[in-house]
Design a protein around this motif. Structure first.
Motif, PDB file in Angstrom:
ATOM      1  N   ARG A 122      38.829  35.671  47.354  1.00  0.00           N
ATOM      2  CA  ARG A 122      40.093  35.894  46.651  1.00  0.00           C
ATOM      3  C   ARG A 122      40.433  34.704  45.754  1.00  0.00           C
ATOM      4  O   ARG A 122      40.826  34.872  44.593  1.00  0.00           O
ATOM      5  N   ALA A 123      40.259  33.493  46.265  1.00  0.00           N
ATOM      6  CA  ALA A 123      40.546  32.294  45.467  1.00  0.00           C
ATOM      7  C   ALA A 123      39.602  32.217  44.269  1.00  0.00           C
ATOM      8  O   ALA A 123      40.023  31.860  43.159  1.00  0.00           O
ATOM      9  N   PHE A 124      38.329  32.555  44.469  1.00  0.00           N
ATOM     10  CA  PHE A 124      37.368  32.590  43.361  1.00  0.00           C
ATOM     11  C   PHE A 124      37.818  33.588  42.300  1.00  0.00           C
ATOM     12  O   PHE A 124      37.840  33.283  41.109  1.00  0.00           O
ATOM     13  N   MET A 125      38.184  34.787  42.742  1.00  0.00           N
ATOM     14  CA  MET A 125      38.608  35.832  41.803  1.00  0.00           C
ATOM     15  C   MET A 125      39.862  35.416  41.033  1.00  0.00           C
ATOM     16  O   MET A 125      39.960  35.662  39.825  1.00  0.00           O
ATOM     17  N   LEU A 126      40.813  34.787  41.702  1.00  0.00           N
ATOM     18  CA  LEU A 126      42.040  34.360  41.019  1.00  0.00           C
ATOM     19  C   LEU A 126      41.752  33.295  39.962  1.00  0.00           C
ATOM     20  O   LEU A 126      42.340  33.321  38.871  1.00  0.00           O
ATOM     21  N   GLU A 127      40.853  32.378  40.270  1.00  0.00           N
ATOM     22  CA  GLU A 127      40.517  31.344  39.284  1.00  0.00           C
ATOM     23  C   GLU A 127      39.773  31.946  38.095  1.00  0.00           C
ATOM     24  O   GLU A 127      40.014  31.577  36.943  1.00  0.00           O
ATOM     25  N   VAL A 128      38.874  32.888  38.358  1.00  0.00           N
ATOM     26  CA  VAL A 128      38.165  33.563  37.269  1.00  0.00           C
ATOM     27  C   VAL A 128      39.149  34.394  36.443  1.00  0.00           C
ATOM     28  O   VAL A 128      39.048  34.452  35.215  1.00  0.00           O
ATOM     29  N   TYR A 129      40.109  35.012  37.108  1.00  0.00           N
ATOM     30  CA  TYR A 129      41.121  35.806  36.404  1.00  0.00           C
ATOM     31  C   TYR A 129      41.925  34.921  35.448  1.00  0.00           C
ATOM     32  O   TYR A 129      42.209  35.311  34.314  1.00  0.00           O
TER      33      TYR A 129
END
Length: 164
Positions: A122-129
């Motif tokens: 989730r943290a990875f996805m939020l940073e990529v977002y």
């Protein structure tokens, strides 16, 4: 753990692809997908799009967690407000069953569906977002156009090293 990250546009076309490995617990950041199965990554992710479309209307969340499993491959999804899908295929190492039980609590590779792994994804996805939003704000970007920016690729790689 090996990862295959893809951004899928509104017309189910790939906008960005990146393959990497874990940098945690002594990993070197290289993907370890078997050569004979490497070409299947796109098909596995694409087949999960049907599940994403079913799940997205049943929840108000942007992060859909682990939505699909294909043999030893797990697919997680994050939806943007514009219906662009961030899909992450993760495959735990085949030696995950031989990991010391004491060390398995500190590594996210031991269990792809554990709360620690879900939080890291989730943290990875939020940073990529966040990087995605900055990229598509460019006046030169058009909807459903492939992203070729080396800066965006570097930011995805940095997020992968940081969280996964």
């Amino acid at each position: 753990m090996s990862y295959y990250f893809v951004i899928v546009g509104t017309q189910d076309n790939p906008l960005f692809e990146y393959e990497f490995g874990t940098s945690k617990a002594g990993g070197d950041g290289q993907a370890r997908f078997p050569e004979q199965a490497r070409h299947m990554n796109q098909f596995i992710v694409h087949s999960s799009l049907d599940i994403v479309e079913e799940v997205q209307w049943g929840t108000g969340q942007m992060y859909l967690k682990c939505i699909d499993r294909f043999f030893n491959n797990y697919v997680s999804c994050f939806l943007t407000g514009g219906n662009v899908k961030f899909m992450l295929l993760h495959q735990p190492p085949s030696s995950a069953s031989t990991i010391n039980p004491r060390s398995s609590t500190s590594t996210i590779a031991a269990n792809p569906t554990s709360p620690q792994t879900e939080e890291a994804v989730r943290a990875f996805m939020l940073e990529v977002y966040e990087s995605w939003v900055k990229t598509i704000m460019s006046p030169f970007y058009q909807v459903n156009m492939e992203v070729r920016s080396p800066v965006f690729r570097q930011r995805v790689a940095a997020a992968g090293r940081k969280y996964l």
